[in-house]
Scaffold this motif. Structure first.
Motif, PDB file in Angstrom:
ATOM      1  N   ASP A  46       0.857  -1.204   0.000  1.00 22.09           N
ATOM      2  CA  ASP A  46       0.000   0.000   0.000  1.00 22.09           C
ATOM      3  C   ASP A  46       0.882   1.239   0.000  1.00 22.09           C
ATOM      4  O   ASP A  46       0.568   2.252   0.635  1.00 22.09           O
ATOM      5  N   GLU A  48      -2.106   4.679   1.613  1.00 18.69           N
ATOM      6  CA  GLU A  48      -2.240   3.910   2.848  1.00 18.69           C
ATOM      7  C   GLU A  48      -3.569   3.176   2.898  1.00 18.69           C
ATOM      8  O   GLU A  48      -4.622   3.760   2.609  1.00 18.69           O
ATOM      9  N   THR A  56      -4.707   1.014   1.021  1.00 21.32           N
ATOM     10  CA  THR A  56      -5.191   0.560  -0.280  1.00 21.32           C
ATOM     11  C   THR A  56      -4.134  -0.384  -0.867  1.00 21.32           C
ATOM     12  O   THR A  56      -3.118   0.051  -1.404  1.00 21.32           O
ATOM     13  N   TRP A  57      -4.432  -1.662  -0.725  1.00 24.71           N
ATOM     14  CA  TRP A  57      -3.433  -2.667  -1.108  1.00 24.71           C
ATOM     15  C   TRP A  57      -3.613  -3.061  -2.567  1.00 24.71           C
ATOM     16  O   TRP A  57      -4.707  -3.368  -3.004  1.00 24.71           O
ATOM     17  N   LYS A  58      -2.469  -3.015  -3.268  1.00 22.57           N
ATOM     18  CA  LYS A  58      -2.469  -3.362  -4.686  1.00 22.57           C
ATOM     19  C   LYS A  58      -1.286  -4.284  -5.001  1.00 22.57           C
ATOM     20  O   LYS A  58      -0.237  -4.222  -4.358  1.00 22.57           O
ATOM     21  N   ASP A  72       4.391  -1.192   4.984  1.00 21.32           N
ATOM     22  CA  ASP A  72       3.648  -1.010   3.738  1.00 21.32           C
ATOM     23  C   ASP A  72       3.767  -2.172   2.749  1.00 21.32           C
ATOM     24  O   ASP A  72       3.205  -2.081   1.643  1.00 21.32           O
ATOM     25  N   ASP A  96       1.716  -7.300   7.329  1.00 19.72           N
ATOM     26  CA  ASP A  96       2.342  -6.120   6.742  1.00 19.72           C
ATOM     27  C   ASP A  96       3.654  -5.857   7.484  1.00 19.72           C
ATOM     28  O   ASP A  96       3.719  -5.944   8.704  1.00 19.72           O
TER      29      ASP A  96
END
Length: 263
Positions: A195, A199, A201-203, A230, A241
């Protein structure tokens, strides 16, 4: 007393007379002997004195002859032995050379045959279709490389790109189960999820967002973004994480090859 009487009164033996003549230097004319008796006396005296010398001379001649014969025979034997040794040495040398040539030829032939077989095997292996490269693992039409070294998250991405792959993107539950189980025994292992851009928003590294159905794979209480965490990793039975600068193992992924029917 007259001289003749003096001589008669002091008459010497033949040996004493001979010695007296040698000592005093008187000539034979000083003494007169009958011819026969004088000759016999001198011959007997000479024979008595020369007999040992003659025997010694004969012995010396015989010994010298025997010695020369032994030396001559020894020379012949030595020459014969040397010649035999030389001939034997030459025969052994020729035999060694011949055997060496045969062995060398056999060795070269074996090496050539082995090289040809290896060449043919290499050609066959090159033509053999493999869905994944060596040291890669095949699973559901994809190939996975499990690293043996550790890198931070960004360097792990680069390592995968260098192998014409990408840091693993999980697309199915079966794939997740396979990767989780494999990584469990290795320790913390990076996946291609972060992310960093925004922050919470995981991609994935391919730009696709994390599906909501995959949130169940986070470990309890994760992601918590503690101390700017992150980047996502496999750890234990789920995901976590972590700081992207941590050094972890990593997994690369790429599609498997498609073999044609002619192969």
């Amino acid at each position: 007393m007259s001289d003749s009487q003096a001589v008669k009164g002091s008459q010497l033996s033949p040996l004493e007379e001979d010695q007296a003549m040698v000592t005093t230097g008187y000539s034979f004319k000083r003494w007169t002997f009958p011819p026969t008796s004088g000759f016999r006396s001198v011959a007997g005296c000479l024979g008595h004195r020369l007999a040992p010398l003659i025997l010694q001379l004969l012995s010396f001649i015989i010994l010298a002859g025997l010695l020369l014969a032994v030396i001559n025979q020894g020379s012949k034997l030595l020459g014969s032995q040397s010649q035999s040794e030389q001939e034997l040495y030459q025969e052994l040398t020729q035999l060694k050379t011949a055997m060496g040539s045969k062995l060398l030829g056999s060795q070269n032939q074996s090496e050539q045959e082995l090289y040809q077989e290896l060449t043919q095997l290499k050609v066959a292996l090159d033509r053999l279709c493999r869905p994944c490269p060596w040291d890669w693992t095949s699973f559901q039409e994809n190939c996975y490389f499990f690293s043996k070294s550790q890198r931070n998250w960004k360097n792990s991405i680069k390592a995968c790109l260098d192998m014409e792959a990408q840091l693993v993107v999980i697309e199915t539950e079966e794939e997740q189960s396979f990767l989780q189980q494999t990584s469990k025994n290795r320790g913390q292992t990076w996946m291609g999820l972060s992310d960093l851009n925004e922050e919470a928003t995981w991609k994935w590294v391919n730009g696709l967002p994390l599906l909501h159905s995959f949130h169940k794979y986070w470990n309890k209480g994760e992601p918590n973004n503690a101390d700017e965490e992150d980047c996502a990793e496999f750890t234990g039975n789920g995901w976590n994480d972590a700081k992207c600068d941590n050094r972890n193992f990593w997994i690369c992924k790429k599609s498997s090859s498609i073999c044609s029917s002619s192969d």
